[in-house]
Design a protein around this motif. Sequence first.
Motif, PDB file in Angstrom:
ATOM      1  N   MET A  85       0.828  -1.223   0.000  1.00  0.00           N
ATOM      2  CA  MET A  85       0.000   0.000   0.000  1.00  0.00           C
ATOM      3  C   MET A  85       0.859   1.267   0.000  1.00  0.00           C
ATOM      4  SD  MET A  85      -3.194   0.409  -0.232  1.00  0.00           S
ATOM      5  CE  MET A  85      -3.781   1.827   0.701  1.00  0.00           C
ATOM      6  N   ARG A  86       0.442   2.226  -0.750  1.00  0.00           N
ATOM      7  CA  ARG A  86       1.127   3.518  -0.754  1.00  0.00           C
ATOM      8  C   ARG A  86       0.465   4.395   0.297  1.00  0.00           C
ATOM      9  NH1 ARG A  86       4.385   5.897  -4.352  1.00  0.00           N
ATOM     10  NH2 ARG A  86       4.021   4.304  -5.931  1.00  0.00           N
ATOM     11  N   ASP A 132       0.193   3.214  -9.914  1.00  0.00           N
ATOM     12  CA  ASP A 132       0.250   1.938  -9.181  1.00  0.00           C
ATOM     13  C   ASP A 132      -0.716   0.945  -9.805  1.00  0.00           C
ATOM     14  OD1 ASP A 132       2.090   2.777  -7.328  1.00  0.00           O
ATOM     15  OD2 ASP A 132       0.629   3.249  -5.771  1.00  0.00           O
ATOM     16  N   LYS A 133      -1.935   1.445 -10.096  1.00  0.00           N
ATOM     17  CA  LYS A 133      -2.986   0.587 -10.647  1.00  0.00           C
ATOM     18  C   LYS A 133      -2.538   0.018 -12.004  1.00  0.00           C
ATOM     19  CE  LYS A 133      -7.032   2.384 -11.512  1.00  0.00           C
ATOM     20  NZ  LYS A 133      -8.078   3.398 -11.297  1.00  0.00           N
ATOM     21  N   ILE A 134      -1.957   0.889 -12.831  1.00  0.00           N
ATOM     22  CA  ILE A 134      -1.513   0.478 -14.167  1.00  0.00           C
ATOM     23  C   ILE A 134      -0.371  -0.537 -14.040  1.00  0.00           C
ATOM     24  CG2 ILE A 134      -0.460   1.295 -16.327  1.00  0.00           C
ATOM     25  CD1 ILE A 134      -1.868   4.023 -15.742  1.00  0.00           C
ATOM     26  N   LEU A 135       0.630  -0.180 -13.212  1.00  0.00           N
ATOM     27  CA  LEU A 135       1.796  -1.059 -13.060  1.00  0.00           C
ATOM     28  C   LEU A 135       1.387  -2.405 -12.451  1.00  0.00           C
ATOM     29  CD1 LEU A 135       4.834  -1.006 -13.589  1.00  0.00           C
ATOM     30  CD2 LEU A 135       5.181  -0.164 -11.282  1.00  0.00           C
ATOM     31  N   ASP A 136       0.487  -2.360 -11.456  1.00  0.00           N
ATOM     32  CA  ASP A 136       0.012  -3.603 -10.821  1.00  0.00           C
ATOM     33  C   ASP A 136      -0.538  -4.566 -11.863  1.00  0.00           C
ATOM     34  OD1 ASP A 136       0.703  -2.886  -8.306  1.00  0.00           O
ATOM     35  OD2 ASP A 136      -1.300  -2.309  -7.631  1.00  0.00           O
ATOM     36  N   ALA A 137      -1.260  -4.016 -12.819  1.00  0.00           N
ATOM     37  CA  ALA A 137      -1.863  -4.864 -13.852  1.00  0.00           C
ATOM     38  C   ALA A 137      -0.778  -5.531 -14.700  1.00  0.00           C
ATOM     39  CB  ALA A 137      -2.799  -4.043 -14.728  1.00  0.00           C
ATOM     40  N   TYR A 138       0.318  -4.804 -14.963  1.00  0.00           N
ATOM     41  CA  TYR A 138       1.396  -5.352 -15.801  1.00  0.00           C
ATOM     42  C   TYR A 138       2.259  -6.362 -15.056  1.00  0.00           C
ATOM     43  CZ  TYR A 138       0.514  -2.543 -19.866  1.00  0.00           C
ATOM     44  OH  TYR A 138      -0.074  -2.014 -20.979  1.00  0.00           O
ATOM     45  N   VAL A 139       2.416  -6.197 -13.733  1.00  0.00           N
ATOM     46  CA  VAL A 139       3.306  -7.102 -12.997  1.00  0.00           C
ATOM     47  C   VAL A 139       2.547  -8.244 -12.315  1.00  0.00           C
ATOM     48  CG1 VAL A 139       5.014  -5.296 -12.583  1.00  0.00           C
ATOM     49  CG2 VAL A 139       3.291  -5.763 -10.838  1.00  0.00           C
TER      50      VAL A 139
END
Length: 300
Positions: A1-2, A42-49
């Motif tokens: 969490m940020r 974060d949301k975008i990166l989370d989807a990619y990783v």
Amino acid sequence: MRKIPLKLKQLQILEQRSTLGETEEKEKEKLSRGYAGELEFDKILDAYVSGLDVYHLKDFRFKNDDARDLTKVVSGSSEVQIDNVLAAGDRIYTFEVKNFAFDLIYGSKNWHFTGGSEYKDLSMQVNRQRSSLNFLIRDGGFNYEVISHLVFVNPQQTIYNMPNLKNLIVPSNMGRRLAKICVSNRYDQSSVVDYLDSRRLVKSMYDLPANVSFEALRCGVFCYRCDSTAELERVNPYKYCCSSCTKEFTVLEVILVLIDELKTLNESWEVSPARISAFSGGAVSSSTIRRYKRDGRILL
Ligand SMILES: [Zn+2]
């Protein structure tokens, strides 16, 4: 969490409990825009990783011990803050996220507003982060070349004259760039990540108490879920309700919010049942707070 930046949280509380000046209003707007951009990325990166063997360190702060760093001498600050550090594909990446509402003209040295006046040198900020992180990693006996990115997340924004540089990410090239970057580590990268975590600053030198005295604050109980400046309404002896967002609060939740607000504004303030009760404007009695404390439901 940020975590929400302390300064932003303080300003959100002060908006309900005092009157913000124009400068503070602007700062709150700027901080909440920046924070929203970080959450968006974060949301975008989370989807990619998702499902990959990678490490994502959010809001990584550390002390810059590099004596050769001249920018440190100029700016006088030795603390470095990086929005995102990603260990993926056996490489170390950083992403500095900008959620600007205004257009910019790219410049290899200086960036400009479309009106012509000069904006700050964004590349320098990213270069400094990269060299400081490089130094930190070498200092730990590791050998990685840090690859830094400047990310503009707002799709409404245009960067004019933008060269096709690998380290500039905008909404239109974000998908392709992230797909390339986000691949599983082939080797175990836990030791460098553990090392970075061990160098993390728990408290930032920029996290200061709010510039306000307890006596100057508006007492009462307020909603933390929305920005409503109206006090919570008491529904029955056990429940409060926000008339703006309809969120309901138990008495215990109200007490926990009051404690959190006090600690957020100034962690050196004494937090006693009497003070919490006064802060609540008498909405919660100090005997109720003492009872919760005795029962171990709140820690003071
Ligand atoms: Zn509310």
